[in-house]
Design a protein around this motif. Structure first.
Motif, PDB file in Angstrom:
ATOM      1  N   ILE A  34      37.587  35.856  39.717  1.00  0.00           N
ATOM      2  CA  ILE A  34      37.640  36.450  40.823  1.00  0.00           C
ATOM      3  C   ILE A  34      36.565  37.721  40.398  1.00  0.00           C
ATOM      4  O   ILE A  34      36.811  38.424  39.422  1.00  0.00           O
ATOM      5  N   ARG A  35      35.883  38.160  41.261  1.00  0.00           N
ATOM      6  CA  ARG A  35      34.770  39.168  41.112  1.00  0.00           C
ATOM      7  C   ARG A  35      35.631  40.392  41.584  1.00  0.00           C
ATOM      8  O   ARG A  35      36.033  40.766  42.651  1.00  0.00           O
ATOM      9  N   VAL A  41      36.394  53.146  38.257  1.00  0.00           N
ATOM     10  CA  VAL A  41      36.093  52.785  36.901  1.00  0.00           C
ATOM     11  C   VAL A  41      34.995  51.982  36.540  1.00  0.00           C
ATOM     12  O   VAL A  41      33.924  52.167  35.754  1.00  0.00           O
ATOM     13  N   ASP A  42      34.487  51.094  37.529  1.00  0.00           N
ATOM     14  CA  ASP A  42      33.268  50.122  37.387  1.00  0.00           C
ATOM     15  C   ASP A  42      31.938  50.741  37.913  1.00  0.00           C
ATOM     16  O   ASP A  42      31.952  51.242  39.123  1.00  0.00           O
ATOM     17  N   GLU A  43      30.792  50.470  37.547  1.00  0.00           N
ATOM     18  CA  GLU A  43      29.618  50.776  37.887  1.00  0.00           C
ATOM     19  C   GLU A  43      28.984  49.629  38.566  1.00  0.00           C
ATOM     20  O   GLU A  43      28.402  49.710  39.669  1.00  0.00           O
ATOM     21  N   GLU A  44      29.483  48.340  38.256  1.00  0.00           N
ATOM     22  CA  GLU A  44      28.943  46.935  38.722  1.00  0.00           C
ATOM     23  C   GLU A  44      30.368  46.191  39.098  1.00  0.00           C
ATOM     24  O   GLU A  44      31.230  46.321  38.102  1.00  0.00           O
ATOM     25  N   PRO A  45      30.457  45.314  39.758  1.00  0.00           N
ATOM     26  CA  PRO A  45      31.506  44.233  39.691  1.00  0.00           C
ATOM     27  C   PRO A  45      31.462  43.306  38.613  1.00  0.00           C
ATOM     28  O   PRO A  45      30.407  43.398  37.992  1.00  0.00           O
ATOM     29  N   ARG A  46      32.332  42.880  38.379  1.00  0.00           N
ATOM     30  CA  ARG A  46      32.639  42.039  36.973  1.00  0.00           C
ATOM     31  C   ARG A  46      33.623  40.894  37.340  1.00  0.00           C
ATOM     32  O   ARG A  46      34.527  41.105  38.246  1.00  0.00           O
ATOM     33  N   ARG A  92      34.781  34.892  49.991  1.00  0.00           N
ATOM     34  CA  ARG A  92      33.805  33.692  49.679  1.00  0.00           C
ATOM     35  C   ARG A  92      34.902  33.007  48.504  1.00  0.00           C
ATOM     36  O   ARG A  92      35.189  33.483  47.453  1.00  0.00           O
ATOM     37  N   ILE A  93      35.035  31.517  48.752  1.00  0.00           N
ATOM     38  CA  ILE A  93      35.567  30.852  47.966  1.00  0.00           C
ATOM     39  C   ILE A  93      34.748  29.513  47.509  1.00  0.00           C
ATOM     40  O   ILE A  93      34.380  28.957  48.452  1.00  0.00           O
ATOM     41  N   ILE A 114      37.905  28.014  40.221  1.00  0.00           N
ATOM     42  CA  ILE A 114      37.786  28.459  41.374  1.00  0.00           C
ATOM     43  C   ILE A 114      37.142  29.766  41.681  1.00  0.00           C
ATOM     44  O   ILE A 114      37.838  30.795  41.257  1.00  0.00           O
ATOM     45  N   TYR A 115      35.809  30.074  42.145  1.00  0.00           N
ATOM     46  CA  TYR A 115      35.471  31.478  42.096  1.00  0.00           C
ATOM     47  C   TYR A 115      35.778  31.983  43.461  1.00  0.00           C
ATOM     48  O   TYR A 115      35.732  31.316  44.603  1.00  0.00           O
ATOM     49  N   VAL A 116      36.251  33.236  43.264  1.00  0.00           N
ATOM     50  CA  VAL A 116      36.755  33.968  44.441  1.00  0.00           C
ATOM     51  C   VAL A 116      36.024  35.561  44.434  1.00  0.00           C
ATOM     52  O   VAL A 116      36.318  36.144  43.623  1.00  0.00           O
TER      53      VAL A 116
END
Length: 262
Positions: A34-35, A41-46, A92-93, A114-116
């Protein structure tokens, strides 16, 4: 008075009491990646991975619930009815826009992760949640409501034939999930484009025989960022969870603009 003797329950070990009953239905250990994004906390998604035990008939939404309730309570996503009507859990899945509540595990390749992630083209707020205001701003701009100059007879409704209703029946199904709009490459790159969902909702009233403001909406959509920005990639039609022929509806609005009337 009848008396009843107490009967001691058979002794059960702690291990037995914690073991769930065997239902005979096979479960699967599935990896979800999961993105994640926390603006504090975050500067960029992880990307974060989670292993979840699910059944084939479970949905992606069930997996997200299980992660949030049992693994990581900070996971953030929208959902409401969980039955494909409210449209709030669009995401988005595996690279495709879908509703999490309508995407069954059995319809995905569970031999791979599975990417979400959140839908594209709208400002990311947190994890799978985006700011929907730009989407609804375009929706409001096309005046998606009945505008009638005439007044029906007292106690009567505005009548309409079955044939007249069929002309715009498909576009009445929109649930404003933004799956179609956020699947559009033009929308990703052009912050001014109305997007498929706004045009679909304009179509619903442009072709309604009871409405008298079709020409006004056609003028709005004849703008350089209106229907003419559509590149007919069919992404929107493929993404729609309600099966609306979005690209066809946009083409019909284009034809109406060229004719000068609906």
């Amino acid at each position: 008075m009848t008396s009843f003797a107490a009967v001691d329950a058979p002794e059960t070990s702690a291990q037995e009491s914690e073991t769930p009953a065997d239902t005979g239905i096979q479960s699967f250990l599935i990896t979800f990646i999961i993105r994640r994004f926390d603006p504090e906390v975050d500067e960029e998604p992880r990307w974060v991975d989670y292993d979840v035990e699910l059944y084939a008939t479970d949905r992606v939404l069930d997996a997200l619930h299980k992660i949030k309730w049992e693994v990581d309570g900070s996971l953030t996503f929208r959902r409401s009815c969980a039955h494909g009507i409210c449209g709030s859990d669009a995401m988005r899945i595996n690279g495709r826009n879908r509703l999490a509540c309508k995407t069954l595990i059995k319809d995905l390749d569970i031999s791979k992760p599975i990417y979400v992630e959140a839908i594209k083209g709208l400002p990311l707020e947190k994890d799978l949640v985006v700011d929907m205001e730009p989407f609804f701003a375009s929706f409001r701009e096309v005046q998606p409501f009945l505008i009638a100059n005439s007044t029906p007879e007292k106690g009567k409704e505005r009548v309409q034939t079955i044939a007249d209703r069929e002309i715009f029946d498909d576009t009445t199904k929109c649930i404003l999930c933004a799956a179609c709009t956020s699947s559009c490459p033009v929308f990703w790159t052009d912050g001014q484009y109305f997007g498929p969902a706004a045009i679909v909702n304009a179509h619903r009233f442009i072709f309604d025989s009871r409405d008298d403001a079709g020409d006004v909406r056609l003028d709005i959509l004849n703008d350089k960022e209106g229907v003419w920005r559509c590149r007919t990639t069919f992404n929107c039609t493929e993404a729609c969870p309600r099966g609306i022929e979005v690209t066809k509806a946009i083409a019909e609005v284009k034809q109406a603009v060229l004719r000068g009337k609906a």
